[in-house]
Design an enzyme around this catalytic site. Structure first.
Site, short mmCIF file in Angstrom:
data_model
loop_
_atom_site.label_atom_id
_atom_site.label_comp_id
_atom_site.label_asym_id
_atom_site.label_seq_id
_atom_site.Cartn_x
_atom_site.Cartn_y
_atom_site.Cartn_z
N CYS A 1 -18.34 17.38 -13.53
CA CYS A 1 -16.97 17.22 -14.03
C CYS A 1 -16.47 15.78 -13.82
CB CYS A 1 -16.07 18.28 -13.40
SG CYS A 1 -14.59 18.53 -14.35
N GLY B 1 -13.40 16.54 -9.09
CA GLY B 1 -12.21 16.08 -8.37
C GLY B 1 -11.40 15.27 -9.35
N GLU B 2 -10.94 14.15 -8.90
CA GLU B 2 -10.14 13.27 -9.76
C GLU B 2 -10.92 11.97 -9.93
OE1 GLU B 2 -7.35 13.99 -11.43
OE2 GLU B 2 -7.69 12.00 -12.24
N SER B 3 -11.44 11.75 -11.13
CA SER B 3 -12.37 10.62 -11.31
C SER B 3 -11.72 9.26 -11.05
CB SER B 3 -12.99 10.66 -12.70
OG SER B 3 -12.01 10.54 -13.69
N HIS C 1 -18.20 23.67 -13.84
CA HIS C 1 -18.37 23.74 -12.38
C HIS C 1 -19.42 24.79 -12.00
CE1 HIS C 1 -15.14 21.11 -10.90
NE2 HIS C 1 -14.63 21.35 -12.09
N ILE D 1 -12.55 23.29 -15.60
CA ILE D 1 -11.26 22.96 -15.00
C ILE D 1 -10.89 21.53 -15.39
CG2 ILE D 1 -9.92 22.80 -12.85
CD1 ILE D 1 -12.12 24.63 -11.58
N ARG D 2 -9.93 21.41 -16.26
CA ARG D 2 -9.54 20.08 -16.78
C ARG D 2 -10.79 19.26 -17.10
NH1 ARG D 2 -5.12 17.34 -15.54
NH2 ARG D 2 -6.15 16.00 -14.08
N GLU E 1 -20.87 25.23 -9.30
CA GLU E 1 -20.72 25.72 -7.92
C GLU E 1 -19.79 26.93 -7.85
OE1 GLU E 1 -19.33 23.12 -9.19
OE2 GLU E 1 -17.31 22.80 -8.42
N ARG F 1 -11.79 12.60 -21.26
CA ARG F 1 -11.27 13.35 -20.11
C ARG F 1 -10.29 14.42 -20.56
NH1 ARG F 1 -8.93 9.44 -15.68
NH2 ARG F 1 -8.56 11.41 -14.62
N1 GLN Z 1 -9.89 15.94 -15.08
C1 GLN Z 1 -10.65 15.36 -14.01
C2 GLN Z 1 -11.01 13.90 -14.32
O1 GLN Z 1 -11.14 13.56 -15.46
C3 GLN Z 1 -11.92 16.13 -13.74
C4 GLN Z 1 -11.58 17.52 -13.30
C5 GLN Z 1 -12.62 18.14 -12.43
O2 GLN Z 1 -13.46 17.47 -11.85
N2 GLN Z 1 -12.53 19.43 -12.29
O3 GLN Z 1 -11.19 13.14 -13.41
#
Ligand code: GLN
Length: 186
Positions: free
Chosen positions: A75, A46-48, A165, A128-129, A167, A102
């Site tokens: 992630c 998600g978004e840390s 990921h 993903i990112r 999942e 990140r």
């Molecule tokens: N870029 C996000 C972060 O650093 C992580 C991305 C993800 O969990 N897919 O929080």
């Protein structure tokens, strides 16, 4: 086993599905009290920054630092388990002796798929990112996954983190199996 999935933000349902897929019972963790119902915890992608701020607000930071619940960070979950993020201050659990970078693949490779090595076995990695492990701070940390030369999976005692990921891929259940069979079984 009752495996908690931190239900603050991110791909929560996909994690719960994987828990079921490997034959265990997912429990959504929304409040600190829910930690008493689980034997292990997954922190989803998600978004840390968002997840970290809310974890702080709800009291998860202290509660998890004081507990001996095994944790799998995916992630953003990897970022949250780390001690330090390169170039940024944000709320972290700091439970693993790693420094992470990140969005390490930059905007050109924001999301991609590639074969990686997980415990020496080739599996599909979906990024993903994604962060990568920039530095390892102690001998207690074992590298368990690599994408080329990049460290994308680590384990330290009852904690484990992956930058991809699992999942989302066909063979990603192996990562969850390893967590349950090896990491939770200390
Ligand atoms: N870029 C996000 C972060 O650093 C992580 C991305 C993800 O969990 N897919 O929080």
């Amino acid at each position: 086993m009752n495996i908690g999935v931190l239900g603050i933000q991110g791909d929560i349902e996909e994690q719960e599905e994987m828990v079921r897929k490997i034959g265990h019972n997912p429990v959504r963790v929304r409040r600190v009290e829910d930690l008493s119902k689980i034997e292990a915890l997954i922190i989803p992608g998600g978004e840390s920054t968002t997840i970290g701020k809310l974890m702080e607000k709800y009291g998860f930071m202290e509660a998890l630092r004081d507990s001996d619940i095994p944790i799998l960070g995916i992630c953003a979950g990897m970022v949250l388990l780390s001690k330090e993020v390169v170039g940024k201050k944000q709320p972290l659990l700091g439970l693993m002796d790693i420094v992470v970078r990140r969005n390490a693949y930059g905007s050109q490779r924001e999301s991609f798929e590639e074969d990686i090595y997980f415990k020496g076995e080739k599996i599909r990695g979906i990024f993903i990112r994604a962060p990568v492990v920039d530095r390892i701070l102690s001998d207690n940390v074992e590298v368990i996954a690599k994408e080329g030369d990049n460290i994308v999976g680590v384990r330290e005692g009852r904690y484990m983190a992956v930058a991809f990921h699992p999942e989302l891929s066909e063979d990603g259940y192996k990562v969850y199996q390893y967590f349950v069979e090896e990491v939770c079984n200390l």
